[in-house]
Scaffold this motif. Structure first.
Motif, PDB file in Angstrom:
ATOM      1  N   HIS A  28       0.855  -1.186   0.000  1.00  0.00           N
ATOM      2  CA  HIS A  28       0.000   0.000   0.000  1.00  0.00           C
ATOM      3  C   HIS A  28       0.893   1.239   0.000  1.00  0.00           C
ATOM      4  O   HIS A  28       1.413   1.633   1.039  1.00  0.00           O
ATOM      5  CB  HIS A  28      -0.881  -0.040   1.255  1.00  0.00           C
ATOM      6  CG  HIS A  28      -2.103   0.796   1.136  1.00  0.00           C
ATOM      7  ND1 HIS A  28      -3.145   0.742   2.026  1.00  0.00           N
ATOM      8  CD2 HIS A  28      -2.484   1.706   0.220  1.00  0.00           C
ATOM      9  CE1 HIS A  28      -4.097   1.590   1.662  1.00  0.00           C
ATOM     10  NE2 HIS A  28      -3.718   2.186   0.567  1.00  0.00           N
ATOM     11  N   ALA A  29       1.071   1.869  -1.166  1.00  0.00           N
ATOM     12  CA  ALA A  29       2.074   2.923  -1.297  1.00  0.00           C
ATOM     13  C   ALA A  29       1.524   4.317  -1.019  1.00  0.00           C
ATOM     14  O   ALA A  29       2.241   5.192  -0.539  1.00  0.00           O
ATOM     15  CB  ALA A  29       2.701   2.886  -2.687  1.00  0.00           C
ATOM     16  N   LEU A  30       0.247   4.547  -1.338  1.00  0.00           N
ATOM     17  CA  LEU A  30      -0.387   5.828  -0.999  1.00  0.00           C
ATOM     18  C   LEU A  30      -1.697   5.530  -0.294  1.00  0.00           C
ATOM     19  O   LEU A  30      -2.516   4.742  -0.783  1.00  0.00           O
ATOM     20  CB  LEU A  30      -0.652   6.671  -2.260  1.00  0.00           C
ATOM     21  CG  LEU A  30       0.553   7.245  -3.005  1.00  0.00           C
ATOM     22  CD1 LEU A  30       0.095   8.083  -4.188  1.00  0.00           C
ATOM     23  CD2 LEU A  30       1.453   8.076  -2.088  1.00  0.00           C
ATOM     24  N   GLY A  47       9.878  13.899   3.426  1.00  0.00           N
ATOM     25  CA  GLY A  47       9.550  12.713   4.201  1.00  0.00           C
ATOM     26  C   GLY A  47      10.647  11.690   4.049  1.00  0.00           C
ATOM     27  O   GLY A  47      11.469  11.792   3.130  1.00  0.00           O
ATOM     28  N   PRO A  48      10.661  10.695   4.924  1.00  0.00           N
ATOM     29  CA  PRO A  48      11.732   9.701   4.863  1.00  0.00           C
ATOM     30  C   PRO A  48      11.696   8.879   3.576  1.00  0.00           C
ATOM     31  O   PRO A  48      10.675   8.855   2.881  1.00  0.00           O
ATOM     32  CB  PRO A  48      11.481   8.814   6.087  1.00  0.00           C
ATOM     33  CG  PRO A  48      10.121   9.143   6.568  1.00  0.00           C
ATOM     34  CD  PRO A  48       9.743  10.478   6.046  1.00  0.00           C
ATOM     35  N   SER A  49      12.808   8.213   3.300  1.00  0.00           N
ATOM     36  CA  SER A  49      12.899   7.366   2.112  1.00  0.00           C
ATOM     37  C   SER A  49      11.819   6.287   2.166  1.00  0.00           C
ATOM     38  O   SER A  49      11.589   5.686   3.207  1.00  0.00           O
ATOM     39  CB  SER A  49      14.282   6.723   2.072  1.00  0.00           C
ATOM     40  OG  SER A  49      14.370   5.904   0.940  1.00  0.00           O
ATOM     41  N   GLY A  50      11.144   6.093   1.019  1.00  0.00           N
ATOM     42  CA  GLY A  50      10.111   5.069   0.962  1.00  0.00           C
ATOM     43  C   GLY A  50       8.759   5.532   1.462  1.00  0.00           C
ATOM     44  O   GLY A  50       7.821   4.738   1.537  1.00  0.00           O
ATOM     45  N   SER A  51       8.630   6.836   1.771  1.00  0.00           N
ATOM     46  CA  SER A  51       7.351   7.304   2.307  1.00  0.00           C
ATOM     47  C   SER A  51       6.312   7.534   1.221  1.00  0.00           C
ATOM     48  O   SER A  51       5.138   7.736   1.514  1.00  0.00           O
ATOM     49  CB  SER A  51       7.570   8.582   3.115  1.00  0.00           C
ATOM     50  OG  SER A  51       8.212   9.560   2.322  1.00  0.00           O
ATOM     51  N   LYS A  53       6.826   9.775  -1.639  1.00  0.00           N
ATOM     52  CA  LYS A  53       6.884  11.094  -2.268  1.00  0.00           C
ATOM     53  C   LYS A  53       6.935  10.991  -3.789  1.00  0.00           C
ATOM     54  O   LYS A  53       6.169  11.644  -4.500  1.00  0.00           O
ATOM     55  CB  LYS A  53       8.127  11.857  -1.774  1.00  0.00           C
ATOM     56  CG  LYS A  53       8.248  11.915  -0.270  1.00  0.00           C
ATOM     57  CD  LYS A  53       9.515  12.614   0.182  1.00  0.00           C
ATOM     58  CE  LYS A  53      10.814  11.932  -0.210  1.00  0.00           C
ATOM     59  NZ  LYS A  53      11.046  10.644   0.468  1.00  0.00           N
ATOM     60  N   SER A  54       7.850  10.151  -4.280  1.00  0.00           N
ATOM     61  CA  SER A  54       7.955   9.985  -5.733  1.00  0.00           C
ATOM     62  C   SER A  54       6.651   9.411  -6.274  1.00  0.00           C
ATOM     63  O   SER A  54       6.144   9.859  -7.308  1.00  0.00           O
ATOM     64  CB  SER A  54       9.100   9.049  -6.094  1.00  0.00           C
ATOM     65  OG  SER A  54      10.315   9.574  -5.646  1.00  0.00           O
ATOM     66  N   THR A  55       6.149   8.418  -5.584  1.00  0.00           N
ATOM     67  CA  THR A  55       4.909   7.802  -6.034  1.00  0.00           C
ATOM     68  C   THR A  55       3.807   8.852  -6.163  1.00  0.00           C
ATOM     69  O   THR A  55       3.083   8.883  -7.157  1.00  0.00           O
ATOM     70  CB  THR A  55       4.478   6.707  -5.037  1.00  0.00           C
ATOM     71  OG1 THR A  55       5.552   5.765  -4.903  1.00  0.00           O
ATOM     72  CG2 THR A  55       3.234   5.997  -5.516  1.00  0.00           C
TER      73      THR A  55
HETATM   74  N1  ATP Z   1       7.671   0.008  -8.985  1.00  0.00           N
HETATM   75  C1  ATP Z   1       7.557  -0.359  -7.689  1.00  0.00           C
HETATM   76  N2  ATP Z   1       7.228  -1.600  -7.346  1.00  0.00           N
HETATM   77  C2  ATP Z   1       7.099  -1.989  -6.058  1.00  0.00           C
HETATM   78  N3  ATP Z   1       7.271  -1.152  -5.017  1.00  0.00           N
HETATM   79  C3  ATP Z   1       7.595   0.114  -5.287  1.00  0.00           C
HETATM   80  C4  ATP Z   1       7.763   0.574  -6.630  1.00  0.00           C
HETATM   81  N4  ATP Z   1       8.087   1.887  -6.587  1.00  0.00           N
HETATM   82  C5  ATP Z   1       8.121   2.205  -5.277  1.00  0.00           C
HETATM   83  N5  ATP Z   1       7.827   1.162  -4.499  1.00  0.00           N
HETATM   84  C6  ATP Z   1       7.755   1.170  -3.037  1.00  0.00           C
HETATM   85  O1  ATP Z   1       6.835   2.150  -2.649  1.00  0.00           O
HETATM   86  C7  ATP Z   1       7.315   2.866  -1.526  1.00  0.00           C
HETATM   87  C8  ATP Z   1       7.341   4.336  -1.829  1.00  0.00           C
HETATM   88  O2  ATP Z   1       8.313   4.559  -2.816  1.00  0.00           O
HETATM   89  P1  ATP Z   1       8.678   6.005  -3.340  1.00  0.00           P
HETATM   90  O3  ATP Z   1       9.703   5.850  -4.387  1.00  0.00           O
HETATM   91  O4  ATP Z   1       7.450   6.743  -3.685  1.00  0.00           O
HETATM   92  O5  ATP Z   1       9.320   6.635  -2.013  1.00  0.00           O
HETATM   93  P2  ATP Z   1      10.044   8.012  -1.835  1.00  0.00           P
HETATM   94  O6  ATP Z   1       9.361   8.704  -0.725  1.00  0.00           O
HETATM   95  O7  ATP Z   1      10.129   8.740  -3.119  1.00  0.00           O
HETATM   96  O8  ATP Z   1      11.479   7.549  -1.331  1.00  0.00           O
HETATM   97  P3  ATP Z   1      12.937   8.142  -1.683  1.00  0.00           P
HETATM   98  O9  ATP Z   1      13.158   9.289  -0.755  1.00  0.00           O
HETATM   99  O10 ATP Z   1      13.855   7.000  -1.363  1.00  0.00           O
HETATM  100  O11 ATP Z   1      12.956   8.520  -3.111  1.00  0.00           O
HETATM  101  C9  ATP Z   1       8.664   2.288  -1.192  1.00  0.00           C
HETATM  102  O12 ATP Z   1       8.510   1.393  -0.130  1.00  0.00           O
HETATM  103  C10 ATP Z   1       9.075   1.557  -2.427  1.00  0.00           C
HETATM  104  O13 ATP Z   1       9.838   0.421  -2.110  1.00  0.00           O
END
Ligand code: ATP
Ligand code: MG
Lengths: 255, 220
Positions: A28-30, A47-51, A53-55
């Motif tokens: 569950h990413a968002l 926010g922390p890595s994996g939170s 943000k990119s998604t």
């Molecule tokens: N294509 C994908 N398939 C499976 N899981 C994914 C995929 N892309 C991202 N995730 C997972 O979704 C979560 C959020 O990822 P996202 O890249 O949005 O985080 P982020 O906040 O941008 O982190 P960062 O600061 O490291 O860039 C993470 O746990 C990541 O492992």
């Protein structure tokens, strides 16, 4: 192209996300993300890595598709239909951490490709637009070079110019300075400040808190796929409400 | 036994024509292989079940059967399907099909080596998937695998010799004819060996020159 009325309406939000849920497989990413960005507003997302943000920002231009919820950009309601996706991508520029310039094309060719293909400009028109924005990011003299011949900071400024050449209504930045050597961070941030001053609607994923203080209207903090806290930068940094925000700020401000 | 190279020097015109025939087969075969290679990758990228299955089956069949059998198969199968091609065209088809199967595999690897960010940047700019492939991914992908593709094409050049089996016009068939007329086997095959060596080296040099021109942009 016919523009929906709402895009012209100053009070309608430029970007709106309502109850957005996003999964990667079972992950569950968002989680129930709600975000409204007014025209001309600048948002800093941290926010922390994996939170997530990119998604979050990748959902806005449909580089990721969502499970449920609604995303509206400049009056265009996003769906999986190619037409809706096209309409949204035409209005939204994106800048990536890794620049993603096309290595086999010169700086100017990078800038004119999409305007010619997507907006139907002639080569002359597209080149004029390209040179205008390359000047704007102060890199006009490098138009004939290839990306590999530029420094990281220069490449990122070209990437910004390339996105601007589509004359987007909003810009998304995904950690635009984190792949850069420290001495090049400033030139890219300065370019972004310039863009902000021109009234561009911006969502920036960044941990550059100086930048956030300088240009952000709101700072949003995410953790575990949810928006935890949002506030104006002054209050956000002075009096973060949540323990997670405090912990995060403590970490990035003292390293 | 004394060596007598006058039988080959006397036939230099036939040998020259044979060399031209070999080069013609080789470069036509490469062109066709290239087209099949790119098309195959395009089809695989559509990720549709049946087309992908067919392409993969095609690759497996070609890579796991001898070229000699493939060329005979085409030579005898095409007329049954009502398609009449002369031996040279059949040979080009066989070379192209054979080289194409390997080219698909090689080019697919190249496409996978292009960072995903390139595609995302193209999509974010509003380009469609097929435009992204053609305008953004393809060239860097080909650049990445150009050395492997070149080796494959050298192999294809040498494989043209097998086309003598359906009497396509090329160097080996010319040599065989001279041999049959003169019984000077050693002199003939010694000469052919030399000529093939030169053909390979020149082809290698030519492919490298084409590569340098086509992929002249600086790499990170
Ligand atoms: N294509 C994908 N398939 C499976 N899981 C994914 C995929 N892309 C991202 N995730 C997972 O979704 C979560 C959020 O990822 P996202 O890249 O949005 O985080 P982020 O906040 O941008 O982190 P960062 O600061 O490291 O860039 C993470 O746990 C990541 O492992
Ligand atoms: Mg990220």
């Amino acid at each position: 192209m016919t523009e929906p009325n709402s895009a012209r309406n100053a009070t309608a939000p430029m970007i709106e996300m309502r109850h957005v849920e996003k999964f990667y497989g079972p992950f569950h990413a968002l989680k129930d993300v709600n975000l409204t960005v007014a025209k001309g507003e600048k948002i800093v997302l941290c926010g922390p890595s994996g939170s997530g943000k990119s998604t979050l920002i990748r959902c806005i231009n449909h580089l990721e598709s969502i499970k449920s919820g609604e995303i509206t950009v400049a009056g265009h309601r996003l769906s999986d239909s190619q037409k809706a996706v096209d309409a949204v991508r035409r209005e939204v520029g994106m800048v990536f951490q890794q620049f993603n310039l096309f290595p086999h094309k010169t700086v100017l060719e990078n800038c004119i490709l999409a305007p010619m293909r997507v907006r139907g400009l002639s080569r002359a028109e597209a080149e004029a637009t390209g040179r205008k924005y390359l000047e704007r990011v102060r890199i006009g003299d490098q138009a004939a070079k290839y990306p590999a011949q530029l420094s990281g900071g220069q490449q990122q400024r070209v990437a910004i110019a390339r996105a601007l050449c589509m004359e987007p209504m909003a810009m998304l930045f995904d950690e635009p300075t984190s792949a850069l050597d420290p001495e090049m961070v400033k030139e890219v941030l300065d370019t972004m400040v310039l863009l902000a001053r021109d009234g561009m609607t911006m969502i920036c994923v960044t941990h550059e808190m100086g930048f956030a203080r300088q240009v952000a209207d709101r700072v949003i903090f995410m953790a575990d796929g949810a928006i935890v806290e949002e506030n104006d930068p002054e209050s956000f940094f002075r009096a973060p409400a949540h323990a997670r925000t405090r912990a995060f700020l403590g970490e990035i401000l003292h390293h | 036994m004394t060596l007598d190279f006058s039988v080959v020097t006397g036939a230099w015109q036939s040998l020259l024509l044979g060399t031209v025939g070999t080069l013609f087969l080789a470069f036509s075969g490469m062109a066709l292989a290239m087209i099949i290679g790119v098309l195959g990758v395009v089809i695989l990228r559509m990720q549709l079940r049946l087309p992908s299955l067919l392409v993969n089956a095609f690759i497996e069949i070609v890579r796991n059967t001898p070229f000699l059998v493939q060329i005979f198969f085409l030579f005898f199968a095409l007329p049954l399907a009502g398609i009449r091609l002369n031996p040279t065209l059949t040979a080009i088809l066989a070379l192209g099909v054979n080289g194409g199967a390997y080219a698909i595999e090689i080019i697919r690897g190249g496409v996978e080596s292009v960072p995903k960010g390139q595609t995302e940047a193209g999509l974010a700019l509003g380009l469609h998937k097929h435009e992204v492939f053609r305008l953004i991914v393809l060239k860097p992908a080909l650049r990445a695998i150009y050395p492997s593709l070149s080796s494959q094409f050298i192999l294809l050049t040498l494989t043209t010799a097998i086309c003598t089996s359906i009497s396509a016009y090329e160097l080996t068939s010319v040599g065989q004819r001279i041999e049959a007329e003169t019984f000077r086997s050693f002199e003939v095959y010694f000469t052919l060996t030399g000529i093939y060596l030169v053909i390979s080296l020149v082809t290698m040099w030519l492919l490298a020159a084409i590569g340098r021109r086509a992929f002249s942009y600086p790499q990170r």
